[in-house]
Structures are given as C-alpha cells and as structure tokens.
Design a protein around this motif. Structure first.
Motif, PDB file in Angstrom:
ATOM      1  N   ALA A 141      61.460 106.426  84.735  1.00 23.54           N
ATOM      2  CA  ALA A 141      62.703 107.177  84.908  1.00 23.54           C
ATOM      3  C   ALA A 141      62.847 108.244  83.830  1.00 23.54           C
ATOM      4  O   ALA A 141      63.244 109.385  84.107  1.00 23.54           O
ATOM      5  CB  ALA A 141      63.897 106.222  84.887  1.00 23.54           C
ATOM      6  N   ASP A 142      62.524 107.852  82.557  1.00 20.18           N
ATOM      7  CA  ASP A 142      62.606 108.837  81.476  1.00 20.18           C
ATOM      8  C   ASP A 142      61.625 109.977  81.698  1.00 20.18           C
ATOM      9  O   ASP A 142      61.958 111.159  81.508  1.00 20.18           O
ATOM     10  CB  ASP A 142      62.321 108.147  80.136  1.00 20.18           C
ATOM     11  CG  ASP A 142      63.406 107.127  79.784  1.00 20.18           C
ATOM     12  OD1 ASP A 142      64.515 107.222  80.354  1.00 20.18           O
ATOM     13  OD2 ASP A 142      63.128 106.224  78.959  1.00 20.18           O
ATOM     14  N   ALA A 143      60.386 109.619  82.131  1.00 23.27           N
ATOM     15  CA  ALA A 143      59.384 110.662  82.369  1.00 23.27           C
ATOM     16  C   ALA A 143      59.795 111.562  83.528  1.00 23.27           C
ATOM     17  O   ALA A 143      59.605 112.786  83.494  1.00 23.27           O
ATOM     18  CB  ALA A 143      58.019 110.016  82.645  1.00 23.27           C
ATOM     19  N   HIS A 144      60.369 110.938  84.573  1.00 25.12           N
ATOM     20  CA  HIS A 144      60.808 111.735  85.727  1.00 25.12           C
ATOM     21  C   HIS A 144      61.923 112.693  85.339  1.00 25.12           C
ATOM     22  O   HIS A 144      61.930 113.861  85.766  1.00 25.12           O
ATOM     23  CB  HIS A 144      61.273 110.796  86.838  1.00 25.12           C
ATOM     24  CG  HIS A 144      61.843 111.520  88.020  1.00 25.12           C
ATOM     25  ND1 HIS A 144      61.070 112.225  88.904  1.00 25.12           N
ATOM     26  CD2 HIS A 144      63.144 111.654  88.438  1.00 25.12           C
ATOM     27  CE1 HIS A 144      61.841 112.768  89.822  1.00 25.12           C
ATOM     28  NE2 HIS A 144      63.097 112.433  89.570  1.00 25.12           N
ATOM     29  N   GLU A 145      62.887 112.237  84.546  1.00 25.43           N
ATOM     30  CA  GLU A 145      63.981 113.097  84.142  1.00 25.43           C
ATOM     31  C   GLU A 145      63.473 114.249  83.282  1.00 25.43           C
ATOM     32  O   GLU A 145      63.906 115.407  83.437  1.00 25.43           O
ATOM     33  CB  GLU A 145      65.015 112.278  83.364  1.00 25.43           C
ATOM     34  CG  GLU A 145      66.218 113.077  82.882  1.00 25.43           C
ATOM     35  CD  GLU A 145      67.032 113.631  84.014  1.00 25.43           C
ATOM     36  OE1 GLU A 145      67.838 114.573  83.775  1.00 25.43           O
ATOM     37  OE2 GLU A 145      66.881 113.142  85.160  1.00 25.43           O
ATOM     38  N   ALA A 146      62.505 113.934  82.376  1.00 24.32           N
ATOM     39  CA  ALA A 146      61.936 115.003  81.552  1.00 24.32           C
ATOM     40  C   ALA A 146      61.194 116.019  82.418  1.00 24.32           C
ATOM     41  O   ALA A 146      61.290 117.233  82.203  1.00 24.32           O
ATOM     42  CB  ALA A 146      61.004 114.398  80.498  1.00 24.32           C
ATOM     43  N   ALA A 147      60.443 115.517  83.414  1.00 18.30           N
ATOM     44  CA  ALA A 147      59.713 116.429  84.306  1.00 18.30           C
ATOM     45  C   ALA A 147      60.677 117.265  85.140  1.00 18.30           C
ATOM     46  O   ALA A 147      60.443 118.454  85.386  1.00 18.30           O
ATOM     47  CB  ALA A 147      58.777 115.629  85.214  1.00 18.30           C
ATOM     48  N   ARG A 148      61.784 116.635  85.570  1.00 18.08           N
ATOM     49  CA  ARG A 148      62.754 117.382  86.359  1.00 18.08           C
ATOM     50  C   ARG A 148      63.389 118.508  85.545  1.00 18.08           C
ATOM     51  O   ARG A 148      63.549 119.640  86.024  1.00 18.08           O
ATOM     52  CB  ARG A 148      63.842 116.437  86.872  1.00 18.08           C
ATOM     53  CG  ARG A 148      64.829 117.080  87.842  1.00 18.08           C
ATOM     54  CD  ARG A 148      65.943 116.124  88.191  1.00 18.08           C
ATOM     55  NE  ARG A 148      66.776 115.843  87.032  1.00 18.08           N
ATOM     56  CZ  ARG A 148      67.753 116.653  86.607  1.00 18.08           C
ATOM     57  NH1 ARG A 148      67.995 117.787  87.237  1.00 18.08           N
ATOM     58  NH2 ARG A 148      68.479 116.332  85.550  1.00 18.08           N
ATOM     59  N   LEU A 149      63.758 118.186  84.304  1.00 15.19           N
ATOM     60  CA  LEU A 149      64.351 119.217  83.454  1.00 15.19           C
ATOM     61  C   LEU A 149      63.354 120.332  83.165  1.00 15.19           C
ATOM     62  O   LEU A 149      63.711 121.517  83.153  1.00 15.19           O
ATOM     63  CB  LEU A 149      64.842 118.590  82.144  1.00 15.19           C
ATOM     64  CG  LEU A 149      65.991 117.581  82.277  1.00 15.19           C
ATOM     65  CD1 LEU A 149      66.325 116.975  80.923  1.00 15.19           C
ATOM     66  CD2 LEU A 149      67.224 118.252  82.884  1.00 15.19           C
ATOM     67  N   ARG A 150      62.099 119.932  82.940  1.00 16.05           N
ATOM     68  CA  ARG A 150      61.071 120.946  82.686  1.00 16.05           C
ATOM     69  C   ARG A 150      60.856 121.825  83.918  1.00 16.05           C
ATOM     70  O   ARG A 150      60.745 123.055  83.804  1.00 16.05           O
ATOM     71  CB  ARG A 150      59.752 120.243  82.303  1.00 16.05           C
ATOM     72  CG  ARG A 150      58.585 121.187  82.054  1.00 16.05           C
ATOM     73  CD  ARG A 150      58.892 122.167  80.945  1.00 16.05           C
ATOM     74  NE  ARG A 150      57.770 123.049  80.700  1.00 16.05           N
ATOM     75  CZ  ARG A 150      57.832 124.145  79.961  1.00 16.05           C
ATOM     76  NH1 ARG A 150      58.985 124.492  79.389  1.00 16.05           N
ATOM     77  NH2 ARG A 150      56.776 124.911  79.789  1.00 16.05           N
ATOM     78  N   ALA A 151      60.818 121.190  85.111  1.00 18.48           N
ATOM     79  CA  ALA A 151      60.643 121.962  86.344  1.00 18.48           C
ATOM     80  C   ALA A 151      61.830 122.899  86.578  1.00 18.48           C
ATOM     81  O   ALA A 151      61.666 124.039  87.020  1.00 18.48           O
ATOM     82  CB  ALA A 151      60.480 121.013  87.532  1.00 18.48           C
ATOM     83  N   ARG A 152      63.044 122.381  86.232  1.00 17.37           N
ATOM     84  CA  ARG A 152      64.221 123.243  86.393  1.00 17.37           C
ATOM     85  C   ARG A 152      64.146 124.448  85.463  1.00 17.37           C
ATOM     86  O   ARG A 152      64.423 125.588  85.862  1.00 17.37           O
ATOM     87  CB  ARG A 152      65.480 122.434  86.103  1.00 17.37           C
ATOM     88  CG  ARG A 152      66.783 123.209  86.322  1.00 17.37           C
ATOM     89  CD  ARG A 152      67.942 122.504  85.660  1.00 17.37           C
ATOM     90  NE  ARG A 152      67.753 122.449  84.206  1.00 17.37           N
ATOM     91  CZ  ARG A 152      68.592 121.834  83.379  1.00 17.37           C
ATOM     92  NH1 ARG A 152      69.639 121.196  83.848  1.00 17.37           N
ATOM     93  NH2 ARG A 152      68.360 121.829  82.067  1.00 17.37           N
ATOM     94  N   ASP A 153      63.734 124.179  84.212  1.00 17.72           N
ATOM     95  CA  ASP A 153      63.619 125.292  83.265  1.00 17.72           C
ATOM     96  C   ASP A 153      62.555 126.282  83.706  1.00 17.72           C
ATOM     97  O   ASP A 153      62.732 127.505  83.576  1.00 17.72           O
ATOM     98  CB  ASP A 153      63.296 124.747  81.867  1.00 17.72           C
ATOM     99  CG  ASP A 153      64.452 123.925  81.290  1.00 17.72           C
ATOM    100  OD1 ASP A 153      65.587 124.083  81.785  1.00 17.72           O
ATOM    101  OD2 ASP A 153      64.201 123.117  80.373  1.00 17.72           O
ATOM    102  N   LEU A 154      61.421 125.734  84.230  1.00 17.15           N
ATOM    103  CA  LEU A 154      60.357 126.636  84.692  1.00 17.15           C
ATOM    104  C   LEU A 154      60.826 127.467  85.878  1.00 17.15           C
ATOM    105  O   LEU A 154      60.536 128.676  85.961  1.00 17.15           O
ATOM    106  CB  LEU A 154      59.108 125.817  85.071  1.00 17.15           C
ATOM    107  CG  LEU A 154      58.353 125.182  83.897  1.00 17.15           C
ATOM    108  CD1 LEU A 154      57.219 124.314  84.419  1.00 17.15           C
ATOM    109  CD2 LEU A 154      57.794 126.262  82.962  1.00 17.15           C
ATOM    110  N   GLU A 155      61.548 126.827  86.808  1.00 17.76           N
ATOM    111  CA  GLU A 155      62.038 127.557  87.970  1.00 17.76           C
ATOM    112  C   GLU A 155      63.038 128.634  87.552  1.00 17.76           C
ATOM    113  O   GLU A 155      63.008 129.769  88.051  1.00 17.76           O
ATOM    114  CB  GLU A 155      62.685 126.577  88.959  1.00 17.76           C
ATOM    115  CG  GLU A 155      63.237 127.225  90.218  1.00 17.76           C
ATOM    116  CD  GLU A 155      62.142 127.863  91.053  1.00 17.76           C
ATOM    117  OE1 GLU A 155      62.450 128.779  91.839  1.00 17.76           O
ATOM    118  OE2 GLU A 155      60.973 127.442  90.905  1.00 17.76           O
TER     119      GLU A 155
END
Length: 741
Positions: A393-407
């Motif tokens: 869950a922690d890794a998924h949330e970090a990946a989601r935030l990173r993907a949001r920032d990249l987008e």
C-alpha cells in the motif's frame, strides 16, 4: 431446484411428458377445424364462381343469338307476325327481358314486349346511350346495364347492326338480358336465407334477390375480421376469392359474402352472394369445439395414469430412501439402509448410499485433523500477508503520487511549449501579454497572478496582464521593490518562511512567486503568481519555475524583437518612421490603391532655410528643430497616415484614401501650426520655423504610382521656388514655368 420434492418432481416430469402430447392434440384439432373452414369457404367460393360463370355464359349465348339474327337479314321489317314470334322466343327463354328490331333511326319496328311511348309515337331507342356505338359495331355489343323501357327491370342490352350487301347498316337487332330474372334463378338453387346481388363497377346497386336487404359492399371487412372495410373490391375469375364479413346491424344477423367481377368488353358487373355466417361456419366450429373437449379429456386421463405409475414405481421408494438417509445423518438410525424397492436401479442406489455413508465417516475424521493443521498455517499466513499488504500500500501510494507528479509535469511541459510557440509567433509584447493572460491559469494549475512590463521611457514596471482575481494591486513597481528583480532569478515570498518578502507584496496575504523577465542583462518585466495561505499544496516545484522561466524567456525575446524592429524602422532622432519603412509602406499601399481603386496621396516636406539654424545655433539646435517639426507633424496628421523622416530636413507623409483636396488642406494646416510654434534653445528662441510642402495624388494627379514620390518632390521644388512656406499641388505650376517666369 434444490427445494423441490420427489412428488413435485414426478408431477413435473408427468406434465413435461404430457404437455407436448396435449400441444400436438390441440394443434391437430385447430388445424383440422381450419381446414374444414377452408373447405367450406372454398365451396362458397365455387358457388360464387359458378354463378359468375353462368352470367358469362348467358352473355355469350345472347351474343351468339344476336349475331345469328343479324347475319340472317332484317327480321320483322315486313313481317306482321314478328312481335308474336319474338314474344314466343322470350317466353321460351325467360332470361331475356325483351327482343327487338329498330331501323337506322332507332324506331322500334318489332319487339317481344311492347314499349310504350309518351307522345303516342312509335317508341325509339335512338336516345339510348348504346345506340350510336351499336350501329358502328361489327360484332355484338354488350352495353352497360340500365332499366328496361318495357317494364323497368334492370337489363343488359346486347345489340348488333344489320347490314345490306354493300355493308351499310339498315337496322339494329338486339336482346336484353333480364338481370333480376338471372339473380332470382341463381338464388332458387341456393338455401332460402341466401342473397344474390349485382353491383355496377362504381358500387351502385343493380338488382338483388333474397330475404334480407341487399348488403353494402363498402361496409365489409375480411373474414375473419382483420381491419376496416374499404371500397367495393373486384376480383379476376380463376383466382381464389376472399370471404368478406358483414357485421350484424340491429336485427340483421352477421353475414358473409363473396364477390366476383364479370367483365364484358368495356363494361363489368360485380356479383355477390351473401349468407348467414352461423349457417356457413357454425357446424365447423361446433365440430372443432367437440374435438377440443375430447382432446382435453384424453390429456387428463394420460396425466392421471402417468401419476399413478410414477407414484408406485418412483415416488414411494425414493421417499423411503430419503427418510432413512436423513435419519442416518442425524444419528437416529443405524448406518445401514434396508432394501426399499424391487426396482433394480433404486436398490442399487440404496446399496451405494450405504457404502458411501461408511466412507464419509472415515473421511470426516481425516478432515477434522486436516482442518486443525490448516487453521494453524492460515494464522501464520495472515500475519505475513498483513505485513506485505501494508508495504505494498505504501509503495502503491508513492507510485501514484509520482505518476501524478509526472503527469502534471508532462501537462505543464506541453502547455509551456504551446505557450512558448504562441508567444514566439506574436507580433508585439501586447499580443504576447494577451496569450499569457489566457493560458497562465492552465500552466499555473489555477494560480492567479499578474504580469508587469518596462515601457519605453518609464523607470517603473507597469501592469500588463492579469489572470484569476489576484490580491496584488495593479500599481507600478520599481526594481528595488522585488527580490526576484534584484537577484535575477525566481523568488518565493511567504509570511511564515525565513526568506524576505518583496516590498510590493507588503500587506498582501498568501504565498507569492516572482519570476523576472530578463534578456541580455536587461530587466524587461516580471510575472507574479499567488496562492492562498490555506492552500494545501507545497511551494512551487523546480519544474514549475522552469516552465515559467521558459515563458519569461519567450516574452523577453518578443520584446527584444519588437525593440529591434523599432530600431530598424524608426528614426532615432525624431522617433518617426525612417526611409526604409516609407519605401516598404509605399509599395504596399500603392498595391492596395490599385486593387481597391482608392486614392493614395504623398506629401513631401522640407524645412525652409534649415542650414541657417545649424550655422546660427549649432547642430544641437538643428536637432531640436527636427524633433519639434516631427512632433507637430505627428499631431496634425491622421493615425492612418505614415509620417517618415525621408532624409536630412526632408519629410514624407503617405496618406491612404486622401484626395488631392484633403491632402492639400491637411498639409496647409500643418504648415500654419508649425509656423506658430517656437522652440526654446538655451537663452534664445528657435522660430518661427517655416516649411514648404509638395502634394501628389495617385491617380488624381499622377497616372502611375511609381512616379508618386517624384511628382510630390517636383511639387516641393515648385513651392521652394515660389517663395517657400507654402503648399503646392502637383500639376498646378510646372517647374519649367517657375524658371522661365
């Protein structure tokens, strides 16, 4: 089907077995009834067709009789017994209402039935509608029906001319078929409640025979009823004739009717036979009902018999087997199933269940031991899965935030690139500011803000654009008011931070980002973004500042390009357009004047005795005179006019759309205004300054636009030699005249 008992299952199987048989029986009964109805209808159709055929045969027989009489000469012309013989012939053949012979004028010479005349003169058929056509006919003519003259009954005349040896008509012989006698004869062969009717092609009643009133063919509908009735139908012989239904009206029963059209030459009659619907189809429906009841009784008997057999052979044995099995499962009976049926399959099932219960007991013991071991393993796995789930869950949330920032970064880069392209394509800084105000809300993710620019001749930065509703007031600022302008890079100001706050943001709540617009070390302007203090977003990231830097650089390039453009087309001393711009504008406006057919005026001006100013006061004073002249010139000509310094003390004004009178008046007004202007130079005043002007207009004074400047220059030359301080129009006085004068 989990809650269905064996009794319900047996009943369902019985019904599923008998239902198809019932369906087949019902279909057979219905099909047989329909076939019987079709057979009755076909018999009715045959009756109608036979009656129509008989009418055709009567018409053919009449034609043959008349043809034979016409071929045998002129009967009765000189025979006193002609009436008696015709009367005897009609008596032997009641189908004929009358037989007659006329002369060529239509007067009746001989007739089976006497035809009365109103005026006491011999009766004549010359006024009958068929007489003229009958006299021209070469074959027997069957005319349309009409009332007979002898007794008023409806008749069908059959006539043919009698010709002499030269083929000329000398008389007419004819017979009239009695239509009432025909329908009465047809009805006599049918049941008593049957009606026979004849109609004309238009639907008019011709004659009727029957116990009930004649039916209305327009009130019929197909039988069985399928829709509203229509106009009188007509049917070709030899084809199936549909049955029509006549609804019951008051005390009249429902009837059915069949129609068939009998055609003869250009004429036709429609024959209809009507009958009581219950008389025609009642026996068939009664037979169908009795057959259907018989089929229902047969199906009910099959259901009862099937249920009895199923109960004896299946329901009772299986019920006993079920009760033993339930008792064994509850532990209320020994684990042994007795023989419950003599049916081999059910007995085998009981033996199999007995062995199965023994095996299940052993398996239940093994399953209990396995479940205990499984519970222990599951407890350990649940702890491991919980720990790994938290990590994922922690890794998924970090990946989601990173993907949001990249987008967001990709979107920001795309918008910044689009803004850069648009700004680079702008022709002026004002146009670039409009693009900035429209697209900054998308680039800054909803941040509001303002843009400030350095204007020529001003020390402060003035507001140039805004987006959203910024809290920062729109007043001018200096370079010392903003830290970004001092540092040369972006600066963030916030009340709770350690960094200093820009002076122009004093008292303005929220967080602010200032980005300077710098090109080649020169400060051109600044962009300020605002965020509320309660905004949960962090400060501006580096990629956001980098995107703003790209936009700022693009605006700086546009301003630099605008400055360079101004340097190439402006005279540095007077600020007017230079000669290069004048030449470009002249070529463009001349093309427009040729295309649109409108005038183009050129005014060439030269300061009078300009060399005296330089000699007497110095070149600095001469420059001041040039600037003063340029200022007065810019104030007195239109905004659409192009005012240029052509060289030295010479000026050129291009006036699109101005006529010779307009250009001359405008030039003279400028001349008078300049003569009344005094320029101070140190302790002495420079002035008054006079100027000479030459005006030429295409195509009013010059036929070729290429000669426009030369013509204006020639007019200026004339003004100089005429005494200076005046306006001369091209063509008023030629230079040669001035020299010779």
């Amino acid at each position: 089907m989990r809650n269905i008992g064996i009794r319900q299952l047996a009943l369902a199987l019985t019904v599923m077995t008998v239902l198809p048989l019932m369906a087949v029986l019902g279909w057979s009964v219905i099909t047989t009834g329909r076939l019987d109805q079709q057979r009755v209808g076909e018999q009715f159709s045959v009756t109608t067709h036979t009656a129509a055929q008989e009418l055709r045969q009567r018409i053919d027989a009449a034609r043959q009789l008349i043809a034979a009489m016409a071929a045998g000469g002129v009967p009765g012309m000189n025979d006193p017994d002609c009436d008696a013989r015709f009367a005897q012939l009609v008596h032997l053949r009641p189908i004929y209402n009358n037989m007659f012979v006329t002369d060529i004028s239509g007067r009746i010479v001989c007739a089976a039935r006497p035809i009365p005349s109103a005026d006491g003169q011999p009766a004549s058929l010359g006024a009958r509608p068929y007489f003229a056509a009958g006299m021209r006919a070469t074959d027997p003519l069957v005319a349309g029906w009409l009332p007979g003259l002898a007794n008023g009954r409806p008749i069908l005349p059959v006539v043919m001319p009698v010709r002499d040896a030269q083929g000329r008509p000398v008389a007419m012989v004819g017979a009239s078929i009695d239509l009432l006698a025909f329908v009465q004869g047809i009805r006599a062969e049918l049941p008593a409640d049957t009606g026979v009717t004849l109609w004309s092609p238009e639907g008019a009643l011709v004659t009727h025979a029957g116990p009930l009133p004649p039916p209305d063919p327009n009130g019929t509908e197909p039988h069985p009823p399928t829709g509203a009735g229509g106009a009188l139908p007509a049917f070709d012989p030899g084809f199936a004739i549909p049955i029509l239904s006549l609804p019951a009206v008051q005390d009249l029963p429902e009837r059915v009717m069949m129609l068939e059209t009998v055609s003869f030459g250009d004429e036709a009659l429609t024959l209809g036979i009507s009958m009581d619907e219950a008389r025609l189809f009642g026996p068939v429906r009664a037979l169908m009902s009795s057959n259907f009841v018989l089929a229902l009784w047969l199906a009910a008997g099959l259901v009862i018999l099937s249920m009895a057999v199923m109960r004896m052979a299946l329901v009772r044995p299986l019920g006993r087997l079920s009760r033993y099995a339930k008792a064994m499962a509850r532990g209320e009976a020994p684990r042994h199933i007795p023989d419950v049926s003599k049916v081999r399959e059910i007995s085998d099932l009981a033996s199999t269940l007995d062995a199965l219960f023994a095996d299940l007991a052993e398996r239940e013991t093994q399953r209990n031991r396995a479940e205990e071991a499984l519970q222990r393993a599951l407890a350990g796995m649940e702890r491991t899965v919980a720990a790994r789930t938290a990590e994922l869950a922690d890794a998924h949330e970090a990946a989601r935030l990173r993907a949001r920032d990249l987008e967001r970064g990709r979107n920001r880069e795309r918008i910044a690139g689009r803004m850069t392209d648009l700004i680079q394509s702008c022709a002026s800084v004002d146009e670039a500011m409009d693009v900035l105000a429209r697209m900054m809300p998308s680039l800054s993710n909803g941040d509001r803000g303002r843009a400030f620019l350095h204007r020529p001749g001003q020390a402060a930065l003035e507001p140039a654009a805004l987006w959203g509703k910024p809290l920062l007031p729109g007043h001018s600022i200096t370079e010392d008011d903003c830290w970004s302008l001092r540092l040369g890079h972006a600066h963030v100001s916030r009340a709770e931070g350690t960094m200093p706050i820009c002076r122009h943001l004093d008292g303005v709540p929220g967080r602010h980002l200032c980005v300077p617009l710098i090109a080649h070390g020169e400060i051109l302007g600044m962009i300020t973004l605002e965020r509320d203090a309660v905004d949960d977003r962090s400060d501006w990231a580096e990629d956001e500042i980098a995107a703003l830097d790209r936009v700022a650089l693009s605006i700086a390039n546009v301003k630099l390009r605008e400055t360079l453009r101004g340097m190439t087309i402006r005279d540095p001393l007077t600020g007017l357009y230079n000669r290069r711009f004048a030449d470009e504008t002249l070529a463009r406006e001349a093309a427009v004047a040729r295309r649109d057919g409108r005038p183009l005026a050129a005014v060439m001006a030269d300061i009078d005795h300009f060399k005296r100013f330089n000699d007497a006061h110095g070149h600095e004073a001469g420059d001041r005179v040039l600037r003063m002249t340029a200022r007065v010139m810019a104030d007195h000509f239109r905004r659409s006019d192009v005012v240029c310094r052509y060289g030295g003390e010479e000026f050129l004004i291009l006036m699109p759309g101005a006529t010779a009178a307009d250009a001359t008046a405008r030039a003279d007004a400028f001349r008078r205004a300049l003569a009344g202007t005094v320029e101070e130079s140190g302790d002495a005043a420079l002035g008054p300054v006079t100027i000479s002007l030459g005006v030429a207009v295409f195509p009013e004074t010059v036929n070729e636009d290429a000669r426009l400047i030369a013509a204006a220059d020639a007019a200026l030359y004339v003004a100089k030699h005429a005494g200076r301080n005046r306006v001369m129009l091209d063509g008023q006085v030629r230079p040669a005249d001035m020299l010779t004068g």
